[in-house]
Design an enzyme around this catalytic site. Sequence first.
Site: not given
Length: 284
Positions: A56, A114
């Site tokens: 991010y 992730h």
Amino acid sequence: MTHLEPPAIPVRRAHDGLELPAIGFGTYKVNGFAGVEAIKSAINVGYRLIDSAFNYENEGVVGRAIRESDVPRERIIVASKLPGRHHQYDQARATIEESVSRMGLDWIDLYLIHWPNPSQGQFVEAWQALVDAQRQGIVRHIGVSNFLPGHIDLLIRATGVTPAVNQVELHPFFQQAEQRAYDDAHGIITEAWSPLGRANQMLKDPTVTRIAAKHGVSPVAAILRWHLQLGDVAIPKSMHPDRQRANLDLTGFALDDEDMRDIAAMDNPEGYTFGQNPHWHEEL
């Protein structure tokens, strides 16, 4: 700004003692100084779980917001995630250390892989890196994201360590019943990224709008209340303090059995392709 005490929302507990509030704050595309202010606002209105990721590119923003908040650090649970391209053990260890350093914190409360990146086939190696980082103390709890039961079985067999969390795409159109049952059986908290699905479609769905009108609440509140009663942890995102507050204000009403059955009937895993949500591209 004086912070508010979190509302009385349920707490989810994992096999390792991790406790997460049933509503957290997502930070995908929450960046820059505006992101710092949005996260500080979220903490001030009562969020105590802040979800981030190396991909991010906002771990610094998240850490700054936490440091500048007047809520004690030990009362905030901050999460981040290891990207799929850094699964080789030494790369994974260095990335975890980079995440901690970017945040400017002494530890990260929850660190996830992730996604399994199965074509690379190194997710067990990455998991060992998380296990060792937990033993080192720079992360306190570890988990996974977008993992299927078979992937998690491999982690457990290889290391003897079961993830505390599995964060997956989960919403009324894609309810993940089998994955949730597996997670529950193993003491794994299921987190829902994209809890509103593709919001423009979900919030106009006639079942959702009818249930929302019945209870005098917004479609967003109706869906988040569904997550609350389903038993997962939802992590909605908003940059606006009023909406942040509204997303936590879920205890003044409850969905009845008919509502829950009607939303269950919305599940369409065959028609809803895993990863269709635009958020999925950030998982890679």
